[in-house]
Design a protein around this motif. Structure first.
Motif, PDB file in Angstrom:
ATOM      1  N   GLU A   1      -1.407 -12.402   0.779  1.00 33.97           N
ATOM      2  CA  GLU A   1      -0.532 -11.383   1.358  1.00 33.97           C
ATOM      3  C   GLU A   1      -0.503 -10.125   0.481  1.00 33.97           C
ATOM      4  O   GLU A   1       0.562  -9.705   0.004  1.00 33.97           O
ATOM      5  CB  GLU A   1       0.876 -11.927   1.543  1.00 33.97           C
ATOM      6  CG  GLU A   1       0.941 -13.147   2.454  1.00 33.97           C
ATOM      7  CD  GLU A   1       2.351 -13.681   2.596  1.00 33.97           C
ATOM      8  OE1 GLU A   1       2.817 -13.799   3.742  1.00 33.97           O
ATOM      9  OE2 GLU A   1       2.992 -13.960   1.553  1.00 33.97           O
ATOM     10  N   PRO A   2      -1.664  -9.508   0.241  1.00 29.77           N
ATOM     11  CA  PRO A   2      -1.714  -8.362  -0.668  1.00 29.77           C
ATOM     12  C   PRO A   2      -0.850  -7.178  -0.215  1.00 29.77           C
ATOM     13  O   PRO A   2      -0.323  -6.456  -1.060  1.00 29.77           O
ATOM     14  CB  PRO A   2      -3.205  -7.994  -0.674  1.00 29.77           C
ATOM     15  CG  PRO A   2      -3.764  -8.579   0.577  1.00 29.77           C
ATOM     16  CD  PRO A   2      -2.984  -9.828   0.819  1.00 29.77           C
ATOM     17  N   GLU A   3      -0.693  -7.002   1.110  1.00 27.76           N
ATOM     18  CA  GLU A   3       0.160  -5.899   1.585  1.00 27.76           C
ATOM     19  C   GLU A   3       1.601  -6.099   1.146  1.00 27.76           C
ATOM     20  O   GLU A   3       2.298  -5.147   0.787  1.00 27.76           O
ATOM     21  CB  GLU A   3       0.091  -5.786   3.114  1.00 27.76           C
ATOM     22  CG  GLU A   3      -1.272  -5.412   3.659  1.00 27.76           C
ATOM     23  CD  GLU A   3      -2.157  -6.628   3.891  1.00 27.76           C
ATOM     24  OE1 GLU A   3      -1.746  -7.759   3.507  1.00 27.76           O
ATOM     25  OE2 GLU A   3      -3.262  -6.456   4.433  1.00 27.76           O
ATOM     26  N   LEU A   4       2.053  -7.360   1.166  1.00 22.11           N
ATOM     27  CA  LEU A   4       3.412  -7.662   0.726  1.00 22.11           C
ATOM     28  C   LEU A   4       3.531  -7.537  -0.784  1.00 22.11           C
ATOM     29  O   LEU A   4       4.510  -6.968  -1.300  1.00 22.11           O
ATOM     30  CB  LEU A   4       3.788  -9.073   1.170  1.00 22.11           C
ATOM     31  CG  LEU A   4       5.156  -9.608   0.728  1.00 22.11           C
ATOM     32  CD1 LEU A   4       6.267  -8.748   1.328  1.00 22.11           C
ATOM     33  CD2 LEU A   4       5.318 -11.064   1.145  1.00 22.11           C
ATOM     34  N   ARG A   5       2.530  -8.056  -1.523  1.00 26.21           N
ATOM     35  CA  ARG A   5       2.581  -8.036  -2.978  1.00 26.21           C
ATOM     36  C   ARG A   5       2.425  -6.627  -3.543  1.00 26.21           C
ATOM     37  O   ARG A   5       2.799  -6.383  -4.695  1.00 26.21           O
ATOM     38  CB  ARG A   5       1.489  -8.948  -3.547  1.00 26.21           C
ATOM     39  CG  ARG A   5       1.704 -10.421  -3.244  1.00 26.21           C
ATOM     40  CD  ARG A   5       3.079 -10.874  -3.705  1.00 26.21           C
ATOM     41  NE  ARG A   5       3.310 -12.282  -3.425  1.00 26.21           N
ATOM     42  CZ  ARG A   5       4.474 -12.881  -3.620  1.00 26.21           C
ATOM     43  NH1 ARG A   5       5.522 -12.193  -4.069  1.00 26.21           N
ATOM     44  NH2 ARG A   5       4.621 -14.171  -3.339  1.00 26.21           N
ATOM     45  N   PHE A   6       1.902  -5.714  -2.759  1.00 20.25           N
ATOM     46  CA  PHE A   6       1.779  -4.319  -3.191  1.00 20.25           C
ATOM     47  C   PHE A   6       3.135  -3.779  -3.659  1.00 20.25           C
ATOM     48  O   PHE A   6       3.219  -3.031  -4.634  1.00 20.25           O
ATOM     49  CB  PHE A   6       1.237  -3.463  -2.040  1.00 20.25           C
ATOM     50  CG  PHE A   6       0.974  -2.027  -2.401  1.00 20.25           C
ATOM     51  CD1 PHE A   6      -0.283  -1.595  -2.781  1.00 20.25           C
ATOM     52  CD2 PHE A   6       2.000  -1.085  -2.347  1.00 20.25           C
ATOM     53  CE1 PHE A   6      -0.529  -0.274  -3.103  1.00 20.25           C
ATOM     54  CE2 PHE A   6       1.774   0.251  -2.673  1.00 20.25           C
ATOM     55  CZ  PHE A   6       0.499   0.659  -3.059  1.00 20.25           C
ATOM     56  N   GLY A   7       4.199  -4.175  -2.977  1.00 17.27           N
ATOM     57  CA  GLY A   7       5.535  -3.670  -3.314  1.00 17.27           C
ATOM     58  C   GLY A   7       6.329  -4.581  -4.231  1.00 17.27           C
ATOM     59  O   GLY A   7       7.524  -4.335  -4.461  1.00 17.27           O
ATOM     60  N   SER A   8       5.703  -5.611  -4.779  1.00 19.96           N
ATOM     61  CA  SER A   8       6.409  -6.548  -5.663  1.00 19.96           C
ATOM     62  C   SER A   8       6.483  -6.013  -7.087  1.00 19.96           C
ATOM     63  O   SER A   8       5.589  -5.294  -7.544  1.00 19.96           O
ATOM     64  CB  SER A   8       5.713  -7.910  -5.680  1.00 19.96           C
ATOM     65  OG  SER A   8       5.717  -8.505  -4.407  1.00 19.96           O
TER      66      SER A   8
END
Length: 276
Positions: free
Chosen positions: A144-151
């Motif tokens: 889920e790289p799109e989600l982890r981008f904002g982590s």
């Protein structure tokens, strides 16, 4: 394969005048292009990390530290490069990953922002930076790289943090990756995953690796050649297989004997006497 990195008679000293102390004593080694992996082994204080930081002149300059000898990377003499020329090699030619990802990452910025900074700095020609960052996160196996981008870093496990650091190092697809104890802060299972990832990336990107470690146990099956450092000197080198099967120096034998084996009861290791 040609030599990507050639180090000749490298000496490193700290301090000045009568307080100057030489910590690396005229070492020679090379790393070939096209995906060769060279492991530098030795205990803490043997000169491994400081030698590798010298490759891109990351050590403090001036009277605090002095370098002599020759460092040649991709046909360029590193010690004679200007600051502007050196910036092109840092990250773009030689990239680093270190042993504690929680220290390498800034806790107040998202991982996407931090990788984006590396892309913008070294690859200004890339227009869609976010897409490139997501591509890098996918490359290092983050789900889920799109989600982890904002982590933020604290929201990720140690293994995921190290994958983010590797993604940042690969932002410009460097020719040489210097991995300084990249698995020390991780548990055994995650160590194996990170080593497998580096092995896959080496093949996929045709990237050479300089692995710094104190552990002979992770070298077999990963590195092509090994250099053993002791008290600022390379005391033994060769293929991993030859050094493991027939070590010549007492220090190398001691490092190999430190590898734990189930059911193997051993006596205490003998101390190697210092010549100082």
């Amino acid at each position: 394969m040609s030599d990507l990195l050639k180090v000749k008679n490298l000496c490193i000293s700290f301090g000045s005048g009568t307080s100057s102390k030489e910590v690396v004593h005229g070492i020679d080694f090379e790393v070939r292009s096209g995906g060769e992996t060279v492991a530098v082994l030795g205990e803490s204080g043997s000169g491994k990390s400081v030698s590798c930081l010298a490759l891109t002149r990351l050590l403090p300059e001036g009277s605090a530290c002095s370098l002599s000898g020759s460092i040649e990377f991709d046909g360029q003499s590193v010690l004679s490069l200007s600051d502007e020329e050196l910036r092109k090699i840092r990250g773009g030619g030689i990239a680093y990953i270190f042993q504690d990802p929680s220290v390498s990452l800034n806790p107040v910025f998202t991982v996407g922002f931090q990788i984006s900074e590396a892309v913008e700095l070294h690859c200004p020609h890339i227009e869609d930076v976010r897409a490139r960052v997501i591509e890098l996160l996918e490359l290092v196996g983050i789900r889920e790289p799109e989600l982890r981008f904002g982590s933020y870093p604290h929201e990720l496990s140690g293994g995921m943090q190290q994958r983010v650091v590797i993604a940042m190092a690969l932002a410009c697809e460097p020719k040489l990756l210097v991995a300084d104890e990249p698995t020390t802060a991780l548990d055994v299972t995650i160590q194996a995953q990170i080593l497998d990832l580096l092995r896959e990336l080496r093949v996929k990107l045709n990237m050479s690796i300089l692995l710094i470690t104190h552990n002979f146990g992770i070298v077999k099956g990963f590195a092509d050649r090994v250099l053993v450092m002791y008290r600022g000197t390379i005391i033994e080198s060769g293929s991993v297989e030859s050094v493991l099967k027939s070590p010549q120096h007492p220090y190398t034998k001691g490092l190999i004997n430190c590898i734990p084996r189930l059911g193997d009861v051993r006596d205490r290791l003998n101390t190697i006497e210092s010549s100082d």
